[in-house]
Every structure is written in structure tokens, then in C-alpha cells.
Scaffold this motif. Structure first.
Motif, PDB file in Angstrom:
ATOM      1  N   ALA A 290       0.828  -1.205   0.000  1.00  0.00           N
ATOM      2  CA  ALA A 290       0.000   0.000   0.000  1.00  0.00           C
ATOM      3  C   ALA A 290       0.863   1.257   0.000  1.00  0.00           C
ATOM      4  CB  ALA A 290      -0.931  -0.007   1.208  1.00  0.00           C
ATOM      5  N   VAL A 291       1.941   1.258   0.775  1.00  0.00           N
ATOM      6  CA  VAL A 291       2.849   2.416   0.791  1.00  0.00           C
ATOM      7  C   VAL A 291       3.441   2.636  -0.593  1.00  0.00           C
ATOM      8  CG1 VAL A 291       5.044   3.269   1.672  1.00  0.00           C
ATOM      9  CG2 VAL A 291       3.358   2.291   3.245  1.00  0.00           C
ATOM     10  N   ARG A 292       3.838   1.559  -1.248  1.00  0.00           N
ATOM     11  CA  ARG A 292       4.435   1.652  -2.581  1.00  0.00           C
ATOM     12  C   ARG A 292       3.416   2.197  -3.605  1.00  0.00           C
ATOM     13  NH1 ARG A 292       5.850  -3.157  -2.727  1.00  0.00           N
ATOM     14  NH2 ARG A 292       4.250  -4.044  -4.084  1.00  0.00           N
ATOM     15  N   LEU A 293       2.186   1.679  -3.563  1.00  0.00           N
ATOM     16  CA  LEU A 293       1.160   2.142  -4.484  1.00  0.00           C
ATOM     17  C   LEU A 293       0.806   3.601  -4.231  1.00  0.00           C
ATOM     18  CD1 LEU A 293      -1.198  -0.980  -4.319  1.00  0.00           C
ATOM     19  CD2 LEU A 293       0.174  -0.291  -6.289  1.00  0.00           C
ATOM     20  N   GLN A 294       0.668   3.954  -2.954  1.00  0.00           N
ATOM     21  CA  GLN A 294       0.331   5.333  -2.614  1.00  0.00           C
ATOM     22  C   GLN A 294       1.426   6.292  -3.059  1.00  0.00           C
ATOM     23  OE1 GLN A 294       0.633   6.866   1.484  1.00  0.00           O
ATOM     24  NE2 GLN A 294      -1.594   7.139   1.395  1.00  0.00           N
ATOM     25  N   SER A 295       2.683   5.907  -2.839  1.00  0.00           N
ATOM     26  CA  SER A 295       3.799   6.763  -3.235  1.00  0.00           C
ATOM     27  C   SER A 295       3.811   6.981  -4.744  1.00  0.00           C
ATOM     28  CB  SER A 295       5.116   6.136  -2.777  1.00  0.00           C
ATOM     29  OG  SER A 295       6.211   6.895  -3.214  1.00  0.00           O
ATOM     30  N   GLU A 296       3.530   5.935  -5.494  1.00  0.00           N
ATOM     31  CA  GLU A 296       3.513   6.049  -6.954  1.00  0.00           C
ATOM     32  C   GLU A 296       2.383   6.961  -7.417  1.00  0.00           C
ATOM     33  OE1 GLU A 296       3.650   3.073 -10.850  1.00  0.00           O
ATOM     34  OE2 GLU A 296       3.432   2.256  -8.823  1.00  0.00           O
ATOM     35  N   LEU A 297       1.208   6.783  -6.829  1.00  0.00           N
ATOM     36  CA  LEU A 297       0.057   7.600  -7.212  1.00  0.00           C
ATOM     37  C   LEU A 297       0.258   9.053  -6.801  1.00  0.00           C
ATOM     38  CD1 LEU A 297      -2.731   7.414  -8.528  1.00  0.00           C
ATOM     39  CD2 LEU A 297      -3.689   6.901  -6.276  1.00  0.00           C
ATOM     40  N   PHE A 298       0.750   9.269  -5.593  1.00  0.00           N
ATOM     41  CA  PHE A 298       1.015  10.633  -5.145  1.00  0.00           C
ATOM     42  C   PHE A 298       2.051  11.313  -6.036  1.00  0.00           C
ATOM     43  CE2 PHE A 298      -0.288  10.553  -0.361  1.00  0.00           C
ATOM     44  CZ  PHE A 298      -1.550  10.127  -0.734  1.00  0.00           C
ATOM     45  N   GLY A 299       3.090  10.574  -6.406  1.00  0.00           N
ATOM     46  CA  GLY A 299       4.127  11.140  -7.259  1.00  0.00           C
ATOM     47  C   GLY A 299       3.585  11.566  -8.608  1.00  0.00           C
ATOM     48  N   LEU A 300       2.704  10.750  -9.184  1.00  0.00           N
ATOM     49  CA  LEU A 300       2.081  11.103 -10.464  1.00  0.00           C
ATOM     50  C   LEU A 300       1.316  12.417 -10.344  1.00  0.00           C
ATOM     51  CD1 LEU A 300       1.001  10.365 -13.371  1.00  0.00           C
ATOM     52  CD2 LEU A 300      -0.924   9.305 -12.165  1.00  0.00           C
ATOM     53  N   CYS A 301       0.468  12.520  -9.308  1.00  0.00           N
ATOM     54  CA  CYS A 301      -0.337  13.726  -9.143  1.00  0.00           C
ATOM     55  C   CYS A 301       0.532  14.946  -8.861  1.00  0.00           C
ATOM     56  CB  CYS A 301      -1.348  13.520  -8.019  1.00  0.00           C
ATOM     57  SG  CYS A 301      -2.620  12.296  -8.404  1.00  0.00           S
ATOM     58  N   ASP A 302       1.539  14.788  -8.013  1.00  0.00           N
ATOM     59  CA  ASP A 302       2.411  15.920  -7.692  1.00  0.00           C
ATOM     60  C   ASP A 302       3.136  16.440  -8.934  1.00  0.00           C
ATOM     61  OD1 ASP A 302       1.662  15.747  -5.063  1.00  0.00           O
ATOM     62  OD2 ASP A 302       3.469  14.691  -4.403  1.00  0.00           O
TER      63      ASP A 302
ATOM     64  N   ASP B 148      -0.563  19.537  -0.552  1.00  0.00           N
ATOM     65  CA  ASP B 148      -1.257  18.320  -0.132  1.00  0.00           C
ATOM     66  C   ASP B 148      -2.733  18.373  -0.492  1.00  0.00           C
ATOM     67  OD1 ASP B 148       1.058  17.224   0.874  1.00  0.00           O
ATOM     68  OD2 ASP B 148       0.645  17.779   2.958  1.00  0.00           O
ATOM     69  N   GLU B 149      -3.361  19.518  -0.280  1.00  0.00           N
ATOM     70  CA  GLU B 149      -4.783  19.642  -0.592  1.00  0.00           C
ATOM     71  C   GLU B 149      -5.046  19.491  -2.087  1.00  0.00           C
ATOM     72  OE1 GLU B 149      -6.678  22.608   2.712  1.00  0.00           O
ATOM     73  OE2 GLU B 149      -5.305  23.502   1.259  1.00  0.00           O
ATOM     74  N   LEU B 150      -4.170  20.055  -2.903  1.00  0.00           N
ATOM     75  CA  LEU B 150      -4.328  19.896  -4.351  1.00  0.00           C
ATOM     76  C   LEU B 150      -4.277  18.434  -4.740  1.00  0.00           C
ATOM     77  CD1 LEU B 150      -2.107  22.847  -5.614  1.00  0.00           C
ATOM     78  CD2 LEU B 150      -4.543  22.548  -6.095  1.00  0.00           C
ATOM     79  N   ARG B 151      -3.280  17.723  -4.222  1.00  0.00           N
ATOM     80  CA  ARG B 151      -3.169  16.302  -4.543  1.00  0.00           C
ATOM     81  C   ARG B 151      -4.402  15.531  -4.075  1.00  0.00           C
ATOM     82  NH1 ARG B 151       0.135  14.130  -0.580  1.00  0.00           N
ATOM     83  NH2 ARG B 151       2.035  14.885  -1.566  1.00  0.00           N
TER      84      ARG B 151
END
Length: 455
Positions: free
Chosen positions: A206-218, A251-254
Motif C-alpha cells: 500500500a505504501v508503494r502504491l500510494q507513493s507512486e500515485l502521489f508522485g504522479l499527481c504531484d 497536499d490539498e491539491l493532490r
């Protein structure tokens, strides 16, 4: 003279786990049986002895209106499921509360005015035309609606959100979001969940998936900070501000982008897939819709639909609403009571986890005669006026009603108009589509149809 308030009847389950197995394995039928056997307010007890939790369920339209609208302040998004989702995808409009929610809503609302949303009609029509080209080359003329509509809806919401970056984002979104949803749901139901900080295989994934998704959005958000002229929602979010609320931080934008991705494509995809599934099984209704579409847009190969055409497609809209009645994208909506309440003569104690269920209320025989029958005529203006307001609430209601409901209706009506103008659909499905309930309604198997291009 005092009136005695009843206690909610308890739905009996197994001696070992109570109702937990039913709620995990077949929640939709568990809720329907509970209403049939016990009435409009029931109490599930789930979990092993000593660890059991109570879950109240409210099935009447009047009860749903109390929870979502008239007493919304007493029923908050404090339950364990929203907390798990909040920790997976952030504290956006779907999960935030109180002043945080109000501030976010004020900043985001101007992006979802009817006029602005209508401006996205061209993107919807272009993506629908692209899908029609794919269907013309479908092997054997057979397509699987659930997967096709998820891809279509993700293309549309991704294009509206991200603009030119959309193609690079698809693979990451399709791979990460469903897995994070499933992880959050399992943790919400589990009485024995390890802390997220423990390095279990599920937590590490879950940490790995979240990091990947957050990175894309950022990355996408960063690329929009120096732009002023883009009309995609990310650019508009980056520059959204007012004197009272300031602007959204990083953070709010993401978090807003992730919530729009989650809620914006799955709900619309469900409505589209099951509208087409039902029309393939009801050729007379399909023919009536097609006559309306041809009259408004011309026959096959006619002009692209626009937002202005929605008012000229009332029967197609009725079909869509009936599909959303039978297959609501959010089959249950959870809350937690913060004060004692009485609903339909039954006491709900403060601190109780509670849910309302479009899946059940949309099948309630007090509002829907022969509720399993597909009948778009239920949504004539006269029929709608004769029912309680919350007999049909696929977009929730009250102050937390879905901010994107007009966008979802625009996407669904225009997308269906293009596909039904270009193709005749026939059912190729053996039996019913198996269903499950997570954060959204889930098809657990295919919904297959044959498509024949109209000349």
C-alpha cells in the motif's frame, strides 16, 4: 403521554462471527434480506464474541433524508471506513469534514458550475467517438461493458483533469487506485488489523502504491503552476483562491485530484455499463432511445452531441436514471451518529455506526412497484413528483451531495447518445452480472454484449 421508542431489531448471524461473513461476502443481499425480514431500521452485529461491533442500517427514504439532509450535522463521516480511505487517498472532498470540508467546497465549487461543466461536452463527445472506432474493430463484434466503460470514463475524467498528460497517467491510475481501495475496505471490515506502520506485505504494498500515485499527481500539479490559460481542472485548482479561504496547498491539491479520480470515473463507468447492459436486454427500449437520438443528432455518423442536447434527450435520461436506480454506483453510504436520534420510531444511539443504502431504498416496494423490473417510465416528471425526495439518491444528498453530479450526467448522456446512435446492442451475457459492494458497486464478472455498427 410518552411514546416508547423501539430498539432496532438485531439481524442474527453465525454464533462465531455474527453478521460479519454476510457483510463481507454478500452485503447487497444481506441488506435486502434485513429490510424484508426486520423492517426499515435494523442492527447488524459483526465480529467474534468480545469484539463485536454494531452497525445500524436505515432503508426508508424518510430515514435516508434525516441522515443525509435534515439532521446531517448529527451524522458525520467519522466511521472506520472513511478513516481508512482518508489515510489511503487523502482528505479531499469525499472524506474531509467541518471547516476543512467547507473551505475546500468553497474553493472547488466554482469549477463545477453548470456553465463550466457544459464546456466539457466536446471532450466527452470526442472520447465517445474514439470508443466507437474501437468497437467497430471489436473481434467478433463482442465487447465487455464493464472494462470498456471504465476505460472510457477514465479517459474522460483524466482528460478533463489532466489535459495533455492523460495518456501517461492511465496505466498508473488503473493499477494503483483499485488496489488502494481494496486495501482500505479490508482494513475497515477487519477486527484484527495491524497498524499501518508495521512492515506487513499488505502495508508495504500500500505504501508503494500510494507513493507512486502521489508522485504522479504531484508531477502533474507542478507542471500546471506556471500556466494561466489551461481549462483542465488541475490548472483551475492550482489557481483557485478567494479572499476568505486563500488557496489550496500542495497536499490539498493532490487530495482533491485523487478524490476526483476515484469518485469521478468509477461512478460514471458503473452507470454507463449497466445502462447499456439493460438496453441490450430490452430491445424495445433501446429502439425508442435510438429514435430519440437520431432525431436530435442525425443518424449514424451524425453531428457530435453537445451539452445543449441534454434537454432534447429526455427518454435517454429516464433510461439512465432507471439504470442508476437498479445499479447505484454507491450502494451504501456510511456515517457515525454524534447524538441520540430517532429514525422511523427506532432509537439510534450516539456513537453508532450507521449506513443508508441506495441499493435497498431503490428497491423498496413502498416506492417502487415490481422493483426489479426495468422501467424507464418511473422517471417521468409526474412519477418523480409523486415519490419521496430520497426514494432515489444515487448522488447522495444534503450538504454532502456529490459536487460532480452534473458532470457525471453530462458524460453519461452524451456518451450513451454516441454509442447508441452508432451501434445496435444485443445481449451476449449468460445469466446475471455478479455483483459486490466495496466503496462503489463492483461487477465481479463480465457484462458482455454484441455490437453491430449501423450503416
Amino acid at each position: 403521554m410518552t411514546t416508547t421508542v423501539a430498539q432496532a431489531p438485531i439481524v442474527t448471524g453465525s454464533p462465531l462471527l455474527g453478521s460479519m461473513s454476510d457483510l463481507l461476502n454478500d452485503p447487497l443481499n444481506a441488506y435486502l434480506r434485513a429490510r424484508r425480514d426486520h423492517g426499515d431500521v435494523v442492527r447488524f452485529r459483526a465480529g467474534p464474541p468480545g469484539l463485536r461491533a454494531d452497525l445500524y442500517a436505515v432503508f426508508s427514504a424518510e430515514g435516508a433524508q434525516q441522515v443525509l439532509a435534515t439532521r446531517a450535522a448529527d451524522f458525520r463521516k467519522d466511521n472506520v471506513f472513511y478513516e481508512e480511505l482518508r489515510r489511503s487517498v487523502g482528505n479531499g472532498l469525499l472524506t474531509s469534514q467541518d471547516d476543512v470540508y467547507l473551505r475546500q467546497r468553497r474553493l472547488v465549487q466554482p469549477l463545477f458550475t453548470r456553465r463550466r461543466v457544459n464546456g466539457y461536452g466536446q471532450q466527452v463527445a470526442e472520447e465517445a467517438a474514439a470508443l466507437a472506432d474501437v468497437w467497430r474493430a471489436a473481434p467478433g463484434g463482442s465487447v465487455e461493458l464493464v472494462g470498456e466503460m471504465h476505460r472510457f470514463a477514465l479517459h474522460v475524467v483524466g482528460r478533463i483533469l489532466f489535459g495533455t498528460d492523460v495518456k501517461q497517467a492511465f496505466e498508473t491510475i488503473e493499477r494503483t487506485l483499485p488496489q488502494l481501495q481494496e486495501y482500505s475496505l479490508k482494513r475497515g471490515f477487519s477486527p484484527f488489523k495491524a497498524p499501518r506502520s508495521w512492515p506487513t506485505p499488505a502495508n508495504r504494498r500500500a505504501v508503494r502504491l500510494q507513493s507512486e500515485l502521489f508522485g504522479l499527481c504531484d508531477g502533474i500539479i507542478a507542471s500546471r503552476r506556471d500556466r494561466e490559460d489551461g481549462d483542465d481542472l488541475v490548472t483551475l485548482l492550482v489557481h483557485a483562491e478567494n479572499a476568505e479561504d486563500g488557496s489550496l496547498d500542495a497536499d490539498e491539491l493532490r487530495e482533491q485530484v485523487l478524490i476526483f479520480l476515484l469518485a469521478g470515473h468509477e461512478t460514471t463507468a458503473t452507470a454507463l455499463a449497466f445502462a447499456l447492459h439493460l438496453l441490450a436486454r430490452h430491445p424495445e427500449e433501446q429502439g425508442r432511445v435510438r429514435e430519440e437520438v437520431d432525431r436530435v443528432l442525425g443518424g449514424p455518423g451524425g453531428r457530435p452531441p453537445t451539452a445543449a442536447d441534454m434537454e432534447e434527450l429526455p427518454y435517454l435520461t429516464m433510461v439512465l436514471k432507471e439504470a442508476m436506480r437498479l445499479y447505484p454506483s454507491a450502494p451504501v453510504v456510511g456515517r457515525r451518529s454524534v447524538a441520540d436520534a430517532e429514525i422511523d420510531g427506532v432509537r439510534i444511539p450516539a456513537g453508532a455506526d450507521i449506513l443508508v443504502s441506495p441499493w435497498v431504498t431503490h428497491r423498496h416496494p413502498d416506492y417502487w412497484p415490481d422493483p426489479e423490473r426495468f422501467d424507464p417510465a418511473r422517471f417521468t416528471p409526474e412519477a418523480e413528483a409523486g415519490r419521496p425526495r430520497y426514494a432515489w439518491f444515487p448522488f447522495g444528498g444534503g450538504p454532502r451531495a456529490c459536487i460532480g453530479q452534473h458532470l457525471s450526467m453530462l458524460e453519461s448522456v452524451l456518451g450513451l447518445a454516441v454509442l447508441l446512435r452508432e451501434f445496435e446492442l444485443t445481449d451476449a451475457q449468460e445469466g446475471e452480472v455478479p455483483l459486490g459492494a466495496g466503496i462503489t458497486l463492483m461487477a465481479k464478472g463480465p457484462a458482455r454484449v454484441r455490437v453491430r455498427a449501423r450503416s
